[in-house]
Design a protein around this motif. Sequence first.
Motif, mmCIF file in Angstrom:
data_model
loop_
_atom_site.group_PDB
_atom_site.id
_atom_site.type_symbol
_atom_site.label_atom_id
_atom_site.label_comp_id
_atom_site.label_asym_id
_atom_site.label_seq_id
_atom_site.Cartn_x
_atom_site.Cartn_y
_atom_site.Cartn_z
ATOM 1 N N ASN A 87 6.867 -2.748 7.373
ATOM 2 C CA ASN A 87 6.346 -3.821 6.972
ATOM 3 C C ASN A 87 6.202 -4.723 8.172
ATOM 4 O O ASN A 87 6.895 -4.497 9.339
ATOM 5 C CB ASN A 87 7.603 -4.829 6.115
ATOM 6 C CG ASN A 87 8.891 -4.854 6.946
ATOM 7 O OD1 ASN A 87 9.753 -3.938 7.073
ATOM 8 N ND2 ASN A 87 9.074 -6.001 7.479
ATOM 9 N N THR A 88 5.208 -5.805 8.082
ATOM 10 C CA THR A 88 5.081 -6.802 9.238
ATOM 11 C C THR A 88 6.095 -7.684 9.378
ATOM 12 O O THR A 88 6.837 -7.972 8.412
ATOM 13 C CB THR A 88 3.742 -7.470 9.004
ATOM 14 O OG1 THR A 88 4.013 -8.024 7.523
ATOM 15 C CG2 THR A 88 2.487 -6.614 9.072
ATOM 16 N N ALA A 139 13.592 -3.750 3.297
ATOM 17 C CA ALA A 139 12.412 -4.396 3.797
ATOM 18 C C ALA A 139 12.097 -5.544 3.304
ATOM 19 O O ALA A 139 11.959 -6.808 3.846
ATOM 20 C CB ALA A 139 10.982 -3.504 3.989
ATOM 21 N N ILE A 140 11.964 -5.882 2.124
ATOM 22 C CA ILE A 140 11.582 -7.089 1.168
ATOM 23 C C ILE A 140 12.737 -8.131 1.611
ATOM 24 O O ILE A 140 12.581 -9.330 1.731
ATOM 25 C CB ILE A 140 11.488 -6.752 -0.203
ATOM 26 C CG1 ILE A 140 10.124 -5.930 -0.277
ATOM 27 C CG2 ILE A 140 11.382 -8.141 -1.037
ATOM 28 C CD1 ILE A 140 9.906 -5.563 -1.789
ATOM 29 N N THR A 141 14.169 -7.631 1.484
ATOM 30 C CA THR A 141 15.182 -8.652 1.288
ATOM 31 C C THR A 141 15.065 -9.120 2.609
ATOM 32 O O THR A 141 15.646 -10.284 2.892
ATOM 33 C CB THR A 141 16.346 -7.627 0.928
ATOM 34 O OG1 THR A 141 16.477 -7.231 -0.373
ATOM 35 C CG2 THR A 141 17.738 -8.771 1.076
ATOM 36 N N ALA A 165 0.921 -1.377 -0.147
ATOM 37 C CA ALA A 165 -0.009 0.069 0.112
ATOM 38 C C ALA A 165 1.020 1.167 0.023
ATOM 39 O O ALA A 165 2.059 1.171 0.766
ATOM 40 C CB ALA A 165 -0.969 0.016 1.238
ATOM 41 N N VAL A 166 0.576 2.358 -0.933
ATOM 42 C CA VAL A 166 1.316 3.578 -0.800
ATOM 43 C C VAL A 166 0.411 4.700 -0.482
ATOM 44 O O VAL A 166 -0.708 4.697 -1.289
ATOM 45 C CB VAL A 166 1.949 3.620 -2.318
ATOM 46 C CG1 VAL A 166 2.834 4.905 -2.284
ATOM 47 C CG2 VAL A 166 2.936 2.361 -2.713
ATOM 48 N N LEU A 220 3.497 -4.404 3.309
ATOM 49 C CA LEU A 220 4.498 -3.485 3.111
ATOM 50 C C LEU A 220 3.721 -2.122 2.926
ATOM 51 O O LEU A 220 3.130 -2.115 1.582
ATOM 52 C CB LEU A 220 5.436 -3.635 2.135
ATOM 53 C CG LEU A 220 6.737 -2.709 2.125
ATOM 54 C CD1 LEU A 220 7.964 -3.385 1.795
ATOM 55 C CD2 LEU A 220 6.629 -1.426 1.286
ATOM 56 N N HIS A 221 3.944 -1.120 3.678
ATOM 57 C CA HIS A 221 3.221 0.087 3.413
ATOM 58 C C HIS A 221 4.389 1.410 3.197
ATOM 59 O O HIS A 221 5.089 1.387 3.951
ATOM 60 C CB HIS A 221 2.198 0.380 4.721
ATOM 61 C CG HIS A 221 1.253 -0.440 4.901
ATOM 62 N ND1 HIS A 221 0.268 -0.247 6.137
ATOM 63 C CD2 HIS A 221 0.670 -1.389 4.105
ATOM 64 C CE1 HIS A 221 -0.648 -0.967 5.966
ATOM 65 N NE2 HIS A 221 -0.332 -1.656 4.786
#
Length: 357
Positions: free
Chosen positions: A296-297, A265-267, A241-242, A279-280
């Motif tokens: 991110n959660t 955050a993704i890595t 979400a952006v 991920l916001h």
Amino acid sequence: MPLADAPYRNDVVTRRSAFWWFQAYGWTAYGVSVYLSMLPALRPGAWLPMLGVKVLRTGLGLSASLVLWRLYGHLRGRRLAVLAPTAVAASTFLGGLWLVVFEVSVTLAQGASLHSLDWQAMPRELIDYAFVLLAWSGAYLGIGLWQEAAAARGRVTALELESLRYQLNPHFLFNALNSIRSSVPIEATAAREMINDLSRFLRHILTAPYPMLVPLSQECAAVTSYLAIEQRRFTHRLRVAVNVEPAVAEAHVPPFLLHTLAENAITHGLPGRSDPMDLHVSATAIPGGVSLEIANTGALHARGTHQHDGNGMGIGLDNVRGRLERLYRGHATLALVQDGPWVRARVELPVSLPSAS
């Protein structure tokens, strides 16, 4: 012209122009001050002859400063421990030469004999002449050192931005291409959409040279394209979400800042998860600037302090902090915190926001 070379060439032109303005204003002010200081002790008929004398004195001082300029040009880049004693010695020598040439010229112009010169008083007068050249040297060298330091900082920043354009994570690129290849036989529409997302992202980072700051709307467009690719790559495992407040859309921020935080955050947030990760991306106005956040959660302790991937190819949060320090000199902050089920990477920047109309 390479991006890193342009600031250097512009700085050279700027320094040369500034030097001649410095000479013109400085020596004019010196000549006027020494002339006006003599007027109270002169009768009106002597004002014009004394003007010629002071013009001669100023012209000789200007000539001496040009000799110093050439000398310091050969010493460019040397340490202050070398420049300082050189400046003292050169200013003293040229101050003495300036004094002798001036006194001899005035004496001969008045038709007097050189024997009438008061040579014993010259050592005391030398202090005045040497001090003027020493003050000139201090100003010139001080400005030069400051300009070189500023130019060096600019070149370092430009080189970082130039190299950052080519620091695209190879694993991300290869995985994205593999995802495209595997999806082509099954779902051609999805493959075309993923190629479009990848093309838009690469267009943001590999086309025109980037300035030090870009509009936040442009930065958000780049990170949105990147996240669209990652969503297709991880399918249901990543939800994005952006949210960008309209008031901050045109605020200027460092390029690739959001991308770095999102990739981080993704890595470090997705591997090993069995449940989907949210991920916001958000940007909001704060007093005196803008707050950018990638949340991110997940659990912070599982991601580690140094944000690098297994092959050391990540840019990392330390790199982000370094860029912010160079650009904002301690007036920008980066914080990575655990907030309940969320890991939040928050950057606060001091920027001027467009006024509401």
